[in-house]
Design a protein around this motif. Structure first.
Motif, PDB file in Angstrom:
ATOM      1  N   PRO A 131       8.744   0.572   0.177  1.00 37.07           N
ATOM      2  CA  PRO A 131       8.112   1.194   1.350  1.00 37.07           C
ATOM      3  C   PRO A 131       8.865   0.968   2.650  1.00 37.07           C
ATOM      4  N   VAL A 132       9.799   0.011   2.670  1.00 37.60           N
ATOM      5  CA  VAL A 132      10.455  -0.284   3.949  1.00 37.60           C
ATOM      6  C   VAL A 132      11.884   0.244   4.035  1.00 37.60           C
ATOM      7  N   LEU A 173       7.251  11.603  -0.150  1.00 35.38           N
ATOM      8  CA  LEU A 173       6.549  10.320  -0.067  1.00 35.38           C
ATOM      9  C   LEU A 173       7.440   9.175  -0.535  1.00 35.38           C
ATOM     10  N   LYS A 223       8.159   8.081  -3.456  1.00 35.40           N
ATOM     11  CA  LYS A 223       7.535   7.249  -4.477  1.00 35.40           C
ATOM     12  C   LYS A 223       7.930   7.777  -5.848  1.00 35.40           C
ATOM     13  N   ARG A 265       7.064  -8.634   2.949  1.00 39.10           N
ATOM     14  CA  ARG A 265       6.685  -9.035   4.309  1.00 39.10           C
ATOM     15  C   ARG A 265       7.139 -10.465   4.570  1.00 39.10           C
ATOM     16  N   ASN A 285      -1.014 -12.065   5.725  1.00 36.68           N
ATOM     17  CA  ASN A 285      -2.410 -12.157   6.145  1.00 36.68           C
ATOM     18  C   ASN A 285      -3.278 -12.498   4.938  1.00 36.68           C
ATOM     19  N   TRP A 300      -6.166  -9.995   4.040  1.00 39.23           N
ATOM     20  CA  TRP A 300      -5.683  -8.780   3.378  1.00 39.23           C
ATOM     21  C   TRP A 300      -5.396  -9.073   1.903  1.00 39.23           C
ATOM     22  N   LEU A 321       0.386  11.416   2.418  1.00 37.32           N
ATOM     23  CA  LEU A 321       0.466  11.306   3.878  1.00 37.32           C
ATOM     24  C   LEU A 321      -0.707  10.450   4.373  1.00 37.32           C
ATOM     25  N   ASP A 371      -2.519   8.263   2.680  1.00 37.33           N
ATOM     26  CA  ASP A 371      -2.385   6.860   2.250  1.00 37.33           C
ATOM     27  C   ASP A 371      -1.490   6.099   3.231  1.00 37.33           C
ATOM     28  N   LEU A 402      -2.576   3.063   5.835  1.00 35.83           N
ATOM     29  CA  LEU A 402      -1.880   1.769   5.861  1.00 35.83           C
ATOM     30  C   LEU A 402      -1.418   1.435   7.278  1.00 35.83           C
ATOM     31  N   TYR A 419      -4.555   0.289   9.115  1.00 32.18           N
ATOM     32  CA  TYR A 419      -4.910  -1.088   8.749  1.00 32.18           C
ATOM     33  C   TYR A 419      -3.970  -2.071   9.441  1.00 32.18           C
ATOM     34  N   GLU A 420      -2.692  -1.692   9.501  1.00 36.11           N
ATOM     35  CA  GLU A 420      -1.709  -2.574  10.133  1.00 36.11           C
ATOM     36  C   GLU A 420      -2.057  -2.810  11.611  1.00 36.11           C
ATOM     37  N   LEU A 470      -6.684  -3.730  11.578  1.00 37.51           N
ATOM     38  CA  LEU A 470      -7.264  -4.849  10.836  1.00 37.51           C
ATOM     39  C   LEU A 470      -6.423  -6.119  10.949  1.00 37.51           C
ATOM     40  N   TRP A 479       7.411  -2.400   8.097  1.00 39.11           N
ATOM     41  CA  TRP A 479       6.353  -1.791   7.275  1.00 39.11           C
ATOM     42  C   TRP A 479       5.774  -0.576   7.992  1.00 39.11           C
ATOM     43  N   GLN A 514       6.012   3.411   6.733  1.00 35.21           N
ATOM     44  CA  GLN A 514       4.874   4.301   6.478  1.00 35.21           C
ATOM     45  C   GLN A 514       4.927   5.523   7.401  1.00 35.21           C
TER      46      GLN A 514
END
Lengths: 207, 207
Positions: A40-41, A53, A55, A120, A126, A129, B106, B108, B112, B115-116, B119, B129, B133
């Motif tokens: 993802p990064v 995406l 993925k 991370r 966290n 999380w 998109l 999802d 994220l 949330y980053e 939260l 990260w 995203q």
């Protein structure tokens, strides 16, 4: 006929679903796997050309590209004449699709935990999380245990996803002893793991 | 006949997909929405009883429970006799399902990011990260722009998901000016947003 191309990693549980289904459907020789690394990064431009995406899995069949894994699996299931892994309709279909979503959801949580503890930096992690995602994994396994007695007969995409989710826990969460308090599920998984489709697709680190 | 129950939030884009489809299918009066709050860091036991992943939407119809949103949408689409939102087969089906996966992906990524930045305590946030995203969101919109010219005819689950994804960006990422460099998509969205199904489901903060 040209082979279909599958963006692939031997460590991805979502890719494994596709490969297990391909084996069950007798399609594995019609698929050329294309090994890729995605995280993802870091953008992967080769994957991005086909799946924005970034993925995996993504499947390319001539001028058709499909993703994500449920769509790839259903697409492949339409390409053979054997027993279907996606029941066509009615209660059997909704059960199989819900079971796929349940085990995919377990995997989504497991991957988020992996990203938290591998991608991370340690000082940015966290605990809340992490605990929240582990809670989803635990609740999903509890539900799978409740359904273990019903996992009979010819495999469905639901059973395949259950198998890949549990296989992923053994691969990446080896210390997480889910078997102890989920004995029916453990018995089912032991038997399901002996299928040639599962034995041919045991997760491995990319080389 | 007893109504179906839908675990619901007016802010969830995945719930909106279900509600838009329900309106398009003329099923909205057969669904009772049950407002719930879910977050990845706090278990919701009421939701967990039906969906161990503790996510919404989940739909309860008598003794059948279905999740996640693609399964709920397809389930509802089987419950009416009008024009289907899920094409039955062939290229139309794979396009619609892939488009749903694209726009869900998109979303999802967008969730994220939310949330980053909402939260996760500020000192634990990870710029890599976040950027990764956001990169998926940008690449997904670029792909949607490429496909905008083909979004014609009766709506499909693909178009519905495109609409809900773009609506979510306007709701939660109001500063993200995707329209400027995605003009065909912006034109399509402006028109699609005028459908009664979209107007009846504009995102809102939970009360």
């Amino acid at each position: 006929m040209a082979k279909m191309k599958l963006f692939y990693s031997p460590a991805s549980p979502y890719v494994r679903k596709v490969m297990v289904l391909a084996h069950e459907a007798g399609l594995e020789k019609k698929i050329e796997t294309v090994a890729v690394m995605v995280t993802p990064v870091k953008a992967n431009p080769d994957v991005a050309k086909r799946n924005p995406l970034m993925k995996i899995p993504a499947l390319i069949d001539g001028d058709t590209t499909v993703y994500d894994s449920p769509v790839v699996c259903e697409y492949l299931d339409s390409k053979h004449r054997g027993k279907k892994l996606f029941p066509a309709k009615g209660k059997a279909r909704w059960t199989a699709l819900r079971q796929q979503a349940l085990a995919d959801g377990l995997l989504d949580a497991a991957l988020l935990v992996r990203y938290e503890v591998t991608l991370r930096p340690e000082n940015l992690r966290n605990a809340e999380w992490h605990a929240g995602q582990m809670g989803k994994i635990g609740a999903a396994i509890d539900q799978m245990e409740k359904e273990a007695g019903s996992l009979k007969g010819a495999p469905t995409i639901g059973q395949i996803t259950f198998g890949c989710a549990l296989g992923y826990l053994d691969f990446r969460f080896a210390d997480y002893d889910w078997r102890k308090s989920h004995k029916k599920l453990a018995t089912w998984f032991e038997k399901f793991s002996k299928r040639p489709s599962m034995k041919a697709t045991v997760p491995a680190m990319p080389v």
